[in-house]
Each structure stands twice: as C-alpha cells, then as structure tokens.
Design an enzyme around this catalytic site. Structure first.
Site, mmCIF file in Angstrom:
data_model
loop_
_atom_site.group_PDB
_atom_site.id
_atom_site.type_symbol
_atom_site.label_atom_id
_atom_site.label_comp_id
_atom_site.label_asym_id
_atom_site.label_seq_id
_atom_site.Cartn_x
_atom_site.Cartn_y
_atom_site.Cartn_z
ATOM 1 C CE LYS A 12 5.056 66.206 88.551
ATOM 2 N NZ LYS A 12 4.540 64.934 88.568
ATOM 3 C CE LYS A 25 11.480 67.391 92.118
ATOM 4 N NZ LYS A 25 10.294 66.648 92.413
ATOM 5 C CE LYS A 74 9.934 59.006 90.161
ATOM 6 N NZ LYS A 74 8.803 60.016 90.526
HETATM 7 P P1 TYM Z 1 7.816 60.984 93.590
HETATM 8 O O1 TYM Z 1 7.423 59.938 93.023
HETATM 9 O O2 TYM Z 1 7.866 62.383 92.736
HETATM 10 O O3 TYM Z 1 9.102 60.971 94.571
HETATM 11 C C1 TYM Z 1 9.408 59.617 95.479
HETATM 12 C C2 TYM Z 1 10.191 60.279 96.560
HETATM 13 O O4 TYM Z 1 11.284 60.983 96.180
HETATM 14 C C3 TYM Z 1 11.573 62.104 96.996
HETATM 15 N N1 TYM Z 1 12.440 62.834 95.832
HETATM 16 C C4 TYM Z 1 13.413 63.474 96.197
HETATM 17 N N2 TYM Z 1 14.181 63.404 97.240
HETATM 18 C C5 TYM Z 1 15.209 64.185 97.332
HETATM 19 N N3 TYM Z 1 15.878 64.904 96.359
HETATM 20 C C6 TYM Z 1 14.937 64.939 95.031
HETATM 21 N N4 TYM Z 1 15.766 65.454 93.942
HETATM 22 C C7 TYM Z 1 13.894 63.979 94.971
HETATM 23 N N5 TYM Z 1 13.121 63.743 93.833
HETATM 24 C C8 TYM Z 1 11.999 63.190 94.345
HETATM 25 C C9 TYM Z 1 10.038 62.509 97.116
HETATM 26 O O5 TYM Z 1 9.983 63.591 98.065
HETATM 27 C C10 TYM Z 1 9.507 61.344 97.425
HETATM 28 O O6 TYM Z 1 9.541 61.093 98.687
HETATM 29 N N6 TYM Z 1 3.509 62.469 95.432
HETATM 30 C C11 TYM Z 1 4.345 61.483 95.837
HETATM 31 C C12 TYM Z 1 4.104 60.060 95.685
HETATM 32 C C13 TYM Z 1 2.985 59.823 96.639
HETATM 33 C C14 TYM Z 1 3.178 59.865 98.099
HETATM 34 C C15 TYM Z 1 2.003 59.173 98.481
HETATM 35 C C16 TYM Z 1 4.228 59.778 98.829
HETATM 36 C C17 TYM Z 1 1.716 59.650 96.222
HETATM 37 N N7 TYM Z 1 1.037 59.265 97.545
HETATM 38 C C18 TYM Z 1 1.797 59.253 99.915
HETATM 39 C C19 TYM Z 1 4.071 59.548 100.304
HETATM 40 C C20 TYM Z 1 2.960 59.295 100.761
HETATM 41 C C21 TYM Z 1 5.503 61.759 94.516
HETATM 42 O O7 TYM Z 1 5.248 62.089 93.307
HETATM 43 O O8 TYM Z 1 6.888 61.226 94.654
#
Ligand code: TYM
Length: 343
Positions: A124, A207, A210
């Site tokens: 990032k 990957k 979003k």
């Molecule tokens: P975030 O918002 O980037 O993504 C949310 C969830 O989606 C999964 N993910 C994917 N899985 C498969 N293929 C992809 N291309 C893909 N893109 C995203 C992510 O692995 C995630 O599970 N830091 C985290 C949010 C967070 C969190 C937490 C998660 C904050 N606190 C506590 C679990 C527990 C995040 O940015 O996810």
C-alpha cells in the site's frame, strides 16, 4: 443416591469466531469467496462477531459521505450473503472505543521492524509515494486489538491476511509471557482451501482488490449480471488453448479457482469437464456461475439499504453487546499493566 444440582447444567460454550472487512469501497467477489462465504458456513458452530472496520479504512484518505455509505453497505452485504443478524454480533468498529484503546497498548508491544515487514504495508505504501500515514504503518496493532479484545479462537480470512494473524499471535504471546498466560487467547486463522486468493481479472498475478483503479479487474458485489458477463469475457487469459490448472496459466487457473470456490467441485473435476473445450466456454460458464452467486446478494443488499433505520438498530444492539465484552478484556489488560483502576 441421586445427585441434586442446584443449577441447570450450562451448555458447553461455543468458541468465538470473529472477522471483518474494510468499508473502503464496494466489496468484491474475492471478499465473498475468501471471507464472507466461510463466515456464513461456519457461523452456526461459533459465537460470532462480524464488523466493518471503519477505523482501519481511514488509514488512507476517505470521502466522508462515501465512507458512511460503504459502512452501511458492508453490514447489509454480510446479511445479504447469509449472516444471521439475530444470532451474531454485528457492529461498526468505531462504535466500540475499546478497539482504539487496546490498539494503543498493543502499539507499545509491537516493534517497528515487525511492522515494517508487513507485505500489505509495503504494497500500500509503494502505491503512494508521499504522505503515508502512521496509521497505515500501525494498522496491524489495531487489527490485533480487534481480535484479542474478544478472546477470539478463530479468524476466517483470505490468504492476504495471514501475516496480520501471525503478528497478532506474536503480540499475544509476548504480552502473555509478561502478564500471565491467561491474558489473551491465541487466535487460530482459518484460510479456505480454495478461494483464499482470487486474482485480478486484468492481471492474474496480482490479487483482486477493491482498491484497484481498473474497474474491470474486479467483480464487485454490486455489479449487474451484464457487467459480470462483460468483465469475465474480457478477463485476461493465457497463451495456448488447453484448459489446464497450472502455474503457467494464472488467468485460466483463476477462473477454475472461482468455479471451484463457488461450486465446491475440485479443480481436477472442473478441468476434466473442460477437456477438448475452448477458453471461451470456461469464461461464459464462469460468468454464469458468478452472476448466479452475486445476483441474489446484490438484490438483497439493495433492499436492506433502503431502510438504514433497521441497520442502525442492529448496529446499536451489536455495539452494546460488543462493548460489554471488550471492556472486560480492556479492564483486565489495564489492571495487569499497572494502571490505577477507574473508580
Ligand atoms: P479486507 O477488507 O482487505 O478484506 C476482507 C476479507 O476479504 C479477504 N480478501 C480476499 N480473499 C480472497 N481473494 C481476494 N482477492 C481477497 N481480497 C480480500 C481478506 O483476506 C479478508 O478476509 N485487515 C482486514 C480487515 C480486518 C480484519 C480484522 C479481519 C480488520 N480487523 C480482524 C479479520 C479480523 C482487511 O483489510 O480485509
């Protein structure tokens, strides 16, 4: 002699499962297959907390109106995907101030070197040549706080969050060694066998994200069936024409992974079914499967968003439940590290 119990037997307690999504944009098919789908499948076996991490979202600049809309949309999408709002705890991270409070403490127990090794931070910050916020750097401490506040046993996430789970475990171990092994529960990570890393449709070596500026790279859970068909049709595939599941064909492999994650069929079964067929067949059929998956989620999300007062009432109830639990953990942490108890 019959033993008489003064209390009814307490049913064995369910373990705690927790996960979250950043409401920084509309959710993608990657978020669904890597995370939400598994939350839905596992929810009945656990005591669940699911939330939208708005505090994490502001580690990069957000438009205030957009952020609010995306936060409602994230919660509505959880429900539309099949999360039962009456049995899990649903909330917005900023409604539970203990997350930010514990994050401060954890910031004092995690090291600069550890945070500097986080690939998400490196990726990032590489996209932004200046004004990288300190919040983006300390992001994993807030995520560790999210998890440790609720004595979480299991965190279902996609592959890209594995490193954040590892650092959470390291921080928990470190603090348990200093303040007592019962301070924090050490969480386990659940990464699904398929769908844990859905790749960009335009660059299958990176990957699906979003925040990708190219809207054709991702299927959003808001996309119409037509948009989905167009995006899949334009998906970058590889040279050659055989449908094989291999590292040399990341574009084809991604489409097979998407099919496998949706249908539960193995990648071998899928490739066998395409013997002698063209890439075009794979694209069209993947598009239909994706449209059939996303369509009902999209429609239900829109319905839920028509009445934000219902979502507000869920968020209020969820924040109250979460606060009670989070404040117990925070109180324990504060006492153990030597703060004077609040009167
Ligand atoms: P975030 O918002 O980037 O993504 C949310 C969830 O989606 C999964 N993910 C994917 N899985 C498969 N293929 C992809 N291309 C893909 N893109 C995203 C992510 O692995 C995630 O599970 N830091 C985290 C949010 C967070 C969190 C937490 C998660 C904050 N606190 C506590 C679990 C527990 C995040 O940015 O996810």
């Amino acid at each position: 002699m019959t033993q008489i119990h003064s209390q009814a037997p307490v049913p064995s307690e369910k373990k705690v499962m927790l996960s979250a999504v950043q409401p920084s944009n509309r959710l993608t098919l990657g978020n669904y297959l890597g995370a939400l789908k598994n939350w839905v499948q596992l929810q009945s076996q656990f005591d669940c907390l699911f939330f939208a991490v708005d505090l994490h979202a502001v580690t990069v600049r957000q438009d205030p109106k957009e952020l609010k809309e995306q936060t409602y949309r994230a919660i509505a999408t959880y429900i539309a995907a099949g999360i039962d709002p009456n049995s899990v705890t649903l909330f917005a991270q900023s409604h539970v101030p203990q997350h930010a409070e514990l994050a401060w403490i954890l910031n004092c127990f995690v090291y600069m070197g550890e945070l500097g090794r986080m690939t998400q931070f490196k990726d990032k910050s590489a996209k932004q040549d200046q004004n990288i916020s300190v919040g983006l750097f300390t992001y994993p401490a807030l995520m560790a706080a999210d998890i440790l506040l609720y004595k979480t046993h299991l965190v279902p996430v996609g592959e890209d969050q594995k490193q954040h789970l590892e650092i959470t475990r390291d921080i928990a171990h470190r603090m348990n060694q200093i303040y007592g092994s019962d301070l924090f529960t050490i969480p386990e990570v659940y990464i699904p066998p398929v769908g844990a890393r859905i790749m960009s449709l335009q660059n299958p070596l990176s990957k699906m994200s979003k925040s990708d500026p190219d809207p054709n790279s991702a299927v959003y859970l808001t996309d119409s069936d037509d948009q989905i068909r167009k995006k899949l049709k334009r998906a970058v595939t590889d040279s050659g024409s055989d449908i094989v599941y291999s590292e040399e064909k990341p574009g084809i492999r991604n489409l097979i992974d998407i099919q496998s994650a949706i249908t539960g069929r193995s990648t071998q079964q899928i490739t066998d079914a395409y013997a002698g067929k063209q890439y075009g067949h794979l694209k069209v059929e993947t598009a239909e499967l994706v449209a059939a998956t996303v369509g009902p989620i999209r429609n239900r999300t829109e319905e839920l968003l028509r009445d934000t007062s219902y979502l507000d009432s869920l968020l209020k109830k969820g924040a109250e439940k979460a606060k009670t639990r989070a404040s117990n953990t925070l109180k324990d942490v504060y006492e153990r590290i030597g703060f004077i108890p609040r009167g």
